[in-house]
Motif scaffolding. Structure first.
Motif, PDB file in Angstrom:
ATOM      1  N   GLY A 188       0.772  -1.233   0.000  1.00 53.99           N
ATOM      2  CA  GLY A 188       0.000   0.000   0.000  1.00 53.99           C
ATOM      3  C   GLY A 188       0.808   1.291   0.000  1.00 53.99           C
ATOM      4  O   GLY A 188       0.297   2.346   0.340  1.00 53.99           O
ATOM      5  N   ARG A 189       2.047   1.210  -0.416  1.00 52.77           N
ATOM      6  CA  ARG A 189       2.901   2.403  -0.446  1.00 52.77           C
ATOM      7  C   ARG A 189       3.058   2.913  -1.881  1.00 52.77           C
ATOM      8  O   ARG A 189       2.884   2.179  -2.841  1.00 52.77           O
ATOM      9  CB  ARG A 189       4.264   2.090   0.153  1.00 52.77           C
ATOM     10  N   ALA A 221      -5.269   4.233  -2.236  1.00 48.86           N
ATOM     11  CA  ALA A 221      -5.394   2.790  -2.053  1.00 48.86           C
ATOM     12  C   ALA A 221      -5.927   2.432  -0.673  1.00 48.86           C
ATOM     13  O   ALA A 221      -6.490   1.355  -0.486  1.00 48.86           O
ATOM     14  CB  ALA A 221      -4.049   2.117  -2.270  1.00 48.86           C
ATOM     15  N   ASP A 222      -5.756   3.314   0.294  1.00 44.78           N
ATOM     16  CA  ASP A 222      -6.211   3.087   1.656  1.00 44.78           C
ATOM     17  C   ASP A 222      -7.740   3.181   1.700  1.00 44.78           C
ATOM     18  O   ASP A 222      -8.304   4.198   1.292  1.00 44.78           O
ATOM     19  CB  ASP A 222      -5.595   4.151   2.572  1.00 44.78           C
ATOM     20  N   PRO A 223      -8.430   2.127   2.168  1.00 45.59           N
ATOM     21  CA  PRO A 223      -9.900   2.192   2.230  1.00 45.59           C
ATOM     22  C   PRO A 223     -10.403   3.372   3.063  1.00 45.59           C
ATOM     23  O   PRO A 223     -11.493   3.883   2.806  1.00 45.59           O
ATOM     24  CB  PRO A 223     -10.299   0.865   2.880  1.00 45.59           C
ATOM     25  N   ASP A 224      -9.617   3.813   4.022  1.00 37.12           N
ATOM     26  CA  ASP A 224     -10.002   4.961   4.843  1.00 37.12           C
ATOM     27  C   ASP A 224      -9.368   6.252   4.342  1.00 37.12           C
ATOM     28  O   ASP A 224      -9.500   7.301   4.979  1.00 37.12           O
ATOM     29  CB  ASP A 224      -9.586   4.733   6.308  1.00 37.12           C
ATOM     30  N   GLY A 225      -8.676   6.181   3.207  1.00 31.13           N
ATOM     31  CA  GLY A 225      -7.976   7.348   2.672  1.00 31.13           C
ATOM     32  C   GLY A 225      -8.927   8.400   2.133  1.00 31.13           C
ATOM     33  O   GLY A 225     -10.089   8.131   1.813  1.00 31.13           O
ATOM     34  N   TRP A 280      -8.467  10.101  -0.689  1.00 31.19           N
ATOM     35  CA  TRP A 280      -8.375  10.267  -2.136  1.00 31.19           C
ATOM     36  C   TRP A 280      -9.079   9.147  -2.888  1.00 31.19           C
ATOM     37  O   TRP A 280      -9.179   8.018  -2.418  1.00 31.19           O
ATOM     38  CB  TRP A 280      -6.919  10.243  -2.589  1.00 31.19           C
ATOM     39  N   ASP A 281      -9.478   9.474  -4.111  1.00 33.06           N
ATOM     40  CA  ASP A 281      -9.836   8.480  -5.117  1.00 33.06           C
ATOM     41  C   ASP A 281      -8.644   8.434  -6.066  1.00 33.06           C
ATOM     42  O   ASP A 281      -7.767   9.295  -6.029  1.00 33.06           O
ATOM     43  CB  ASP A 281     -11.089   8.917  -5.886  1.00 33.06           C
ATOM     44  N   TRP A 282      -8.615   7.448  -6.972  1.00 33.17           N
ATOM     45  CA  TRP A 282      -7.506   7.362  -7.931  1.00 33.17           C
ATOM     46  C   TRP A 282      -7.347   8.675  -8.692  1.00 33.17           C
ATOM     47  O   TRP A 282      -6.235   9.119  -8.957  1.00 33.17           O
ATOM     48  CB  TRP A 282      -7.712   6.232  -8.926  1.00 33.17           C
ATOM     49  N   ALA A 283      -8.439   9.317  -9.033  1.00 33.32           N
ATOM     50  CA  ALA A 283      -8.392  10.555  -9.823  1.00 33.32           C
ATOM     51  C   ALA A 283      -7.714  11.698  -9.080  1.00 33.32           C
ATOM     52  O   ALA A 283      -7.247  12.652  -9.709  1.00 33.32           O
ATOM     53  CB  ALA A 283      -9.807  10.965 -10.221  1.00 33.32           C
ATOM     54  N   ASP A 284      -7.627  11.615  -7.762  1.00 28.98           N
ATOM     55  CA  ASP A 284      -7.021  12.691  -6.977  1.00 28.98           C
ATOM     56  C   ASP A 284      -5.498  12.667  -6.981  1.00 28.98           C
ATOM     57  O   ASP A 284      -4.863  13.670  -6.653  1.00 28.98           O
ATOM     58  CB  ASP A 284      -7.513  12.626  -5.515  1.00 28.98           C
ATOM     59  N   CYS A 285      -4.911  11.552  -7.318  1.00 31.03           N
ATOM     60  CA  CYS A 285      -3.448  11.430  -7.281  1.00 31.03           C
ATOM     61  C   CYS A 285      -2.838  12.080  -8.524  1.00 31.03           C
ATOM     62  O   CYS A 285      -3.204  11.743  -9.653  1.00 31.03           O
ATOM     63  CB  CYS A 285      -3.038   9.971  -7.216  1.00 31.03           C
ATOM     64  N   PRO A 286      -1.877  12.973  -8.347  1.00 29.86           N
ATOM     65  CA  PRO A 286      -1.287  13.646  -9.509  1.00 29.86           C
ATOM     66  C   PRO A 286      -0.383  12.749 -10.362  1.00 29.86           C
ATOM     67  O   PRO A 286      -0.055  13.101 -11.491  1.00 29.86           O
ATOM     68  CB  PRO A 286      -0.477  14.786  -8.886  1.00 29.86           C
ATOM     69  N   HIS A 287      -0.006  11.576  -9.853  1.00 31.02           N
ATOM     70  CA  HIS A 287       0.920  10.714 -10.590  1.00 31.02           C
ATOM     71  C   HIS A 287       0.327   9.340 -10.879  1.00 31.02           C
ATOM     72  O   HIS A 287       1.047   8.381 -11.123  1.00 31.02           O
ATOM     73  CB  HIS A 287       2.231  10.586  -9.813  1.00 31.02           C
TER      74      HIS A 287
END
Length: 183
Positions: free
Chosen positions: A28-29, A57-61, A63-70
């Protein structure tokens, strides 16, 4: 959604077809923050402060995938996501000149001006399904069977593959009646 040239990509939301980010490790890193920190030091520092944890990737995170800039995702399995046709790859010299059964299909394109298209997301489509999707009369998520021509091409490759790995004894290679004993 459309390609830069205006043809259909066959989906409304490319993120529905994402298994995981290519930069995500099994624990999960974020591998991007660890290996490419020089490309985005601020992002890397934020991830390092959180033990490189991926907030998407963290269920409690948060962000959604779309939020990650990379974010980047490529399909890992070598089969058509639409009809299930599997790739058959040949190892011989002739294979280099053989068109693959599967083609990488972009659901989104990195670097486009639209904010929702900033991530590269690809899946595999057989070349028959790929043509249908780009001609705008099929969707990636259609429940489809492989095209008869695709099945024939796959079986022809499978036969060539089996012939390459087959074992032929000396007795099978040389007919005893073919010996030239003219001495």
């Amino acid at each position: 959604m459309k390609t830069p040239s205006g043809t259909s990509v066959g989906v409304d939301d490319p993120y529905e077809h994402v298994e995981r980010c290519d930069h995500l490790t099994d624990d999960g890193r974020c591998r991007y923050a660890a290996e490419y920190a020089q490309h985005d030091p601020e992002f890397a520092a934020e991830r390092r402060a959180d033990d490189l944890r991926c907030p998407a990737a963290d269920p409690d995170g948060a962000w959604d995938w779309a939020d990650c800039p990379h974010f980047r995702a490529r399909q890992r399995s070598r089969e058509c996501i639409r009809c299930g046709l599997e790739e058959v790859r040949l190892a011989n010299v002739e294979a280099r000149d053989t068109r693959p059964l599967l083609e990488e299909h972009h659901l989104s394109y990195r670097g486009e001006p639209e904010a929702d298209m900033a991530h590269e997301i690809t899946v595999y489509l057989c070349r028959w399904c790929h043509a249908k999707v780009h001609q705008s009369w099929a969707r990636v998520d259609d429940d489809a069977a492989p095209d008869p021509e695709a099945i024939a091409a796959k079986e022809e490759r499978r036969a060539r593959e089996q012939a390459e790995t087959g074992f032929e004894t000396a007795a099978e290679r040389f007919d005893p009646g073919d010996t030239d004993d003219s001495s």
